[in-house]
Design an enzyme around this catalytic site. Sequence first.
Site, PDB file in Angstrom:
ATOM      1  N   LYS A   1      15.369 -10.824 -39.417  1.00 17.08           N
ATOM      2  CA  LYS A   1      15.199  -9.785 -38.413  1.00 17.08           C
ATOM      3  C   LYS A   1      14.528  -8.545 -39.002  1.00 17.08           C
ATOM      4  O   LYS A   1      13.680  -7.934 -38.386  1.00 17.08           O
ATOM      5  CB  LYS A   1      16.581  -9.429 -37.860  1.00 17.08           C
ATOM      6  CG  LYS A   1      16.606  -8.293 -36.876  1.00 17.08           C
ATOM      7  CD  LYS A   1      18.015  -8.007 -36.424  1.00 17.08           C
ATOM      8  CE  LYS A   1      18.595  -6.744 -37.028  1.00 17.08           C
ATOM      9  NZ  LYS A   1      17.809  -5.535 -36.775  1.00 17.08           N
ATOM     10  N   ARG A   2      14.924  -8.228 -40.205  1.00 16.00           N
ATOM     11  CA  ARG A   2      14.374  -7.043 -40.870  1.00 16.00           C
ATOM     12  C   ARG A   2      12.862  -7.129 -41.058  1.00 16.00           C
ATOM     13  O   ARG A   2      12.168  -6.128 -40.988  1.00 16.00           O
ATOM     14  CB  ARG A   2      15.037  -6.846 -42.231  1.00 16.00           C
ATOM     15  CG  ARG A   2      16.491  -6.440 -42.159  1.00 16.00           C
ATOM     16  CD  ARG A   2      17.029  -6.138 -43.546  1.00 16.00           C
ATOM     17  NE  ARG A   2      16.424  -4.927 -44.104  1.00 16.00           N
ATOM     18  CZ  ARG A   2      16.944  -3.709 -43.952  1.00 16.00           C
ATOM     19  NH1 ARG A   2      18.049  -3.556 -43.281  1.00 16.00           N
ATOM     20  NH2 ARG A   2      16.348  -2.664 -44.479  1.00 16.00           N
TER      21      ARG A   2
END
Length: 508
Positions: A265-266
């Site tokens: 996600k990052r």
Amino acid sequence: MSKVRVRFAPSPTGGLHLGGVRTVLFNYLFAKKQDGSFIVRVEDTDQSRYVEGAEKYIFDCLAWCGIAADESVIAGGPYAPYRQSERKDLYRQYAEKLVQDGNAYYAFDTPEEIETMREFLKTTGSGSLQYDHNSRSRMNNSLRLLPEETQALLNSGTPHVIRIKVNANETVQFTDMIRGDITVDTNNVDDKVLLKADGMPTYHLAVVVDDYLMKITHAFRGEEWVPSAPIHILLWKYLFGLHNMPHWAHLPLILKPDGNGKLSKRDGDRLGFPVYAMDWTDPKTGDTTKGFKELGFLPEAFLNMLAMLGWNPGTEQEIFSMDELIQSFSMDRVHTSGAKFDFEKAKWFNHEWIKKLSASTLAPLVTNTLAQKNLQITDNDYLVKVVDLVKERCTLLTDFYEQAGYFFKAPLTLDEAAVKPKWTTEKNNFFEEFIIRIVAAENFDSAAIETIFKELATEKNIKPGELQLPMRIMLVGAKFGPGVFDIATTIGKEQTIARIKTALEIFK
RNA sequence: GCCGCGUUGGUCAAGGGGUUAAGACGCUUCCCUUUCACGGAAGAGUCACGGGUUCGAUUCCCGUACGUGGUACCA
């Protein structure tokens, strides 16, 4: 041959990641191709990681993708419940059976004691820091303790787990549909916890038990599970027999586009692209992570793109509908190595799908995206015409706002810089005369307008080309869009005249 | 550290003992269009390295390097 049954087994811990959707897809394609069943089983055995709303969100994502489970928490089915937390009592008996058969044991060690053991192992220079055939002889477990001691601890309610007993000096071998034969030396596999102190099973016990109980024939999951596969094989051998074991396939990982590692996600936040299928709002922090859906992706394109990441039909075809994917898919054409995610290519797939789908299919979706920008569509037929005119210019659904907005309301600002420097009174006169002529014209179709435009230009001795750009700016406000005469006929005579008049005031 | 898995252009990839090593994305140039796209044409750019096996290796074998995953009472 028994009916094919596959399962997708998500943990409700957060947003549905790209890799997760691809795992769903491959499961689904495989099942549908063999006319089998696709089951969704919720693996919520870790209460500390449970996230409110995540389960519903996962099913919403599947619905958006057009993938329906034959059996699930929602659809129900003959092997309900499909939520592992609701099956909790089931697992203990299998764990106890393993203990009775000598294939598992009780362990009473506290986390601190295990940590101490690891520290000790480090000092010995041993390569392995695991709780295994070697170190267990020093620990507080039923293998080392006297039966009475174990019984006493059990009777007094001492917290304990059940661990699998992995024998030394054996090999575990299994066949992966993608990777072929994989062999592991049991000296390298540790005595994994099967049943936690809270009575919940770990993933290792739960998958095996549920895959057996739910008659799963093929188990597909991410590559990160390869190292623990031997545990599962052993469990199958001890509990249900290897002949009942499903066929395995470990799917390659989806990696970061730039650096190294699994896509997370990052990375999406950092690089500016979505990683989740749909917007996900963390209930604790309130932070929302963008999803492909909300960014303007079509589910068809999203799935098509995912299918081509790690699988290839061996032909030159790249655009596949779900039905075509079901027809062409085969597990043995799935790659063994991970693929870096390429957002540009993802957008290309979406663009292709927007071009491919008909304007009337696209219209409802466009209506939604425009509504989000406070542009309400009342005339669907008109919308369809507009979509048809501009869709090849839109990569994402959200592009329709810019590309189609001026068909619904006059541009707020005009690109004056593109016109003013070359603006002349002759040109001004041309447009004033042009208005008079189109008012008088019977026809206002594209060809008629063009004829009037060009004849007048010739009369005024101005090159039509020099007038088309100003006209575009008048109608659109900027340098883009379909042919000017197509725009004029679509927005209609009245609007065309109004916009020219407004612009003439500005250009003066 | 230990164990597993992998390695074809920048990316996705086809192929697989003898090929001019497909195709797509992206990039560059041109054509079309006096807009932006679409479409069309062309171009730059590749078999990780070292040993074998072989008449011949990008393809098979072994090493090395690199990458990646696991090494939790997470999945």
